[in-house]
Design an enzyme around this catalytic site. Structure first.
Site, PDB file in Angstrom:
ATOM      1  N   ASP A  29     -21.141  -8.337 -44.917  1.00  0.00           N
ATOM      2  CA  ASP A  29     -20.660  -8.094 -46.261  1.00  0.00           C
ATOM      3  C   ASP A  29     -19.270  -8.744 -46.367  1.00  0.00           C
ATOM      4  O   ASP A  29     -18.669  -9.091 -45.351  1.00  0.00           O
ATOM      5  CB  ASP A  29     -20.596  -6.572 -46.451  1.00  0.00           C
ATOM      6  CG  ASP A  29     -19.774  -6.174 -47.642  1.00  0.00           C
ATOM      7  OD1 ASP A  29     -20.041  -6.690 -48.737  1.00  0.00           O
ATOM      8  OD2 ASP A  29     -18.860  -5.334 -47.486  1.00  0.00           O
ATOM      9  N   PHE A  30     -18.758  -8.910 -47.584  1.00  0.00           N
ATOM     10  CA  PHE A  30     -17.443  -9.551 -47.723  1.00  0.00           C
ATOM     11  C   PHE A  30     -16.309  -8.525 -47.914  1.00  0.00           C
ATOM     12  O   PHE A  30     -15.535  -8.279 -47.000  1.00  0.00           O
ATOM     13  CB  PHE A  30     -17.466 -10.570 -48.871  1.00  0.00           C
ATOM     14  CG  PHE A  30     -16.176 -11.335 -49.000  1.00  0.00           C
ATOM     15  CD1 PHE A  30     -15.850 -12.337 -48.102  1.00  0.00           C
ATOM     16  CD2 PHE A  30     -15.276 -11.037 -50.006  1.00  0.00           C
ATOM     17  CE1 PHE A  30     -14.649 -13.029 -48.191  1.00  0.00           C
ATOM     18  CE2 PHE A  30     -14.067 -11.725 -50.112  1.00  0.00           C
ATOM     19  CZ  PHE A  30     -13.762 -12.725 -49.200  1.00  0.00           C
ATOM     20  N   ASP A  31     -16.253  -7.890 -49.099  1.00  0.00           N
ATOM     21  CA  ASP A  31     -15.126  -6.993 -49.412  1.00  0.00           C
ATOM     22  C   ASP A  31     -15.182  -5.714 -48.571  1.00  0.00           C
ATOM     23  O   ASP A  31     -16.183  -5.016 -48.548  1.00  0.00           O
ATOM     24  CB  ASP A  31     -15.165  -6.611 -50.890  1.00  0.00           C
ATOM     25  CG  ASP A  31     -14.911  -7.801 -51.791  1.00  0.00           C
ATOM     26  OD1 ASP A  31     -13.742  -8.088 -52.071  1.00  0.00           O
ATOM     27  OD2 ASP A  31     -15.898  -8.458 -52.195  1.00  0.00           O
ATOM     28  N   ASP A 215     -19.602  -2.140 -45.272  1.00  0.00           N
ATOM     29  CA  ASP A 215     -18.809  -0.914 -45.448  1.00  0.00           C
ATOM     30  C   ASP A 215     -19.255  -0.047 -46.613  1.00  0.00           C
ATOM     31  O   ASP A 215     -18.798   1.082 -46.759  1.00  0.00           O
ATOM     32  CB  ASP A 215     -17.331  -1.273 -45.684  1.00  0.00           C
ATOM     33  CG  ASP A 215     -17.108  -1.875 -47.056  1.00  0.00           C
ATOM     34  OD1 ASP A 215     -17.842  -2.811 -47.412  1.00  0.00           O
ATOM     35  OD2 ASP A 215     -16.234  -1.374 -47.795  1.00  0.00           O
TER      36      ASP A 215
HETATM   37 MG   LIG Z   1     -18.004  -4.161 -49.002  1.00  0.00          MG
END
Ligand SMILES: [Mg+2]
Length: 264
Positions: A29-31, A215
């Site tokens: 995932d990124f953020d 996350d």
């Molecule tokens: Mg995220």
């Protein structure tokens, strides 16, 4: 429900499994996973060292690297800034292979419907402090990270109203401090990551392994679909179906470096 265990003590065993895997697909995932969470989505940046370790992983034989995000694919690709990666944007509604073109399942009509809904949302939230409406390629997101408690309630109410007014012709997806409106359908990161593994011709029975790090609640769709032998790592606190837990994006850095070392 949280079964995820901190990676520390589990590392020796996991290390052996990662070293022994035939081929590896590492998807992140990124953020909040690669990039630290920030007050405004436009400020999110991929740290240099993360970029470097992703590049290192990508160049390893029998390792493929993918990034899966709710961000639009164009935005995601710009922020990651690396070639040779598999990109999945808009929760799986957009994707792109290394050197390939952007592909999407969303047609012009669905896109127009989302833009119309964005106009409507904008009217409804105008003047509400701490809310930010982000128009994306195939979806629209209401961010409420900076809203006071009453603003959060307001955001949820507006989202529900907008959904009803649309005759439930869109999908509402809740993430970390965001409410997202997507075209109808079943796309999610879990399906998208498994589809990526299929395109890479990964075969779990022959010892190929998917590693996924995320996350957010939307990453649970991936953890739910991982097969025996795959490796799920949840970043941060909170309940998760992932097997392992990393404390923060800094823990992600450490894990990716260890992984690159193991597969060297
Ligand atoms: Mg995220």
């Amino acid at each position: 429900v949280s079964r995820a265990e901190p990676l520390g003590r589990a590392w020796p065993e996991l290390r052996r499994r990662l070293a022994g895997a035939r081929r590896l697909a590492v998807a992140c995932d990124f953020d909040g996973t690669l990039a630290p969470l920030v007050s405004h989505p436009k400020r999110a940046r991929l740290p240099r060292r993360k970029q470097a370790v992703l590049e290192r992983l990508r160049k390893l034989p029998r390792v493929s690297v993918g990034i899966a995000s709710g961000r639009s694919l164009a935005d995601l690709r710009r922020r990651v800034g690396l070639r040779g990666l598999h990109y999945i944007g808009s929760h799986g509604l957009e994707w792109c292979a290394p050197g390939g073109k952007l592909r999407t399942t969303v047609n012009a009509r669905a896109r127009a419907r989302i833009q119309q809904l964005a106009d409507e949302l904008e009217r409804r939230v105008r003047g509400t402090p701490g809310l930010y409406l982000e128009r994306k390629s195939v979806s629209v997101t209401l961010h409420y990270r900076n809203a006071p408690p009453r603003g959060v309630e307001g955001a949820r109410r507006v989202a529900a109203q907008t959904l009803r007014a649309s005759g439930n012709s869109v999908r509402l997806l809740a993430g970390k401090k965001v409410l997202e409106f997507l075209p109808p359908g079943r796309a999610d990161k879990g399906r998208a990551v498994l589809e990526l593994a299929r395109r890479l011709r990964l075969d779990a029975r022959r010892g190929d392994v998917i590693v996924y790090l995320g996350d957010d609640v939307t990453d649970e769709s991936v953890f739910r679909r991982l097969r025996r032998g795959d490796v799920g790592l949840h970043v941060g606190r909170g309940p998760s179906r992932a097997r392992y837990r990393l404390a923060s994006p800094a823990g992600v850095q450490q894990f990716l470096e260890r992984l690159a070392e193991v597969r060297r």
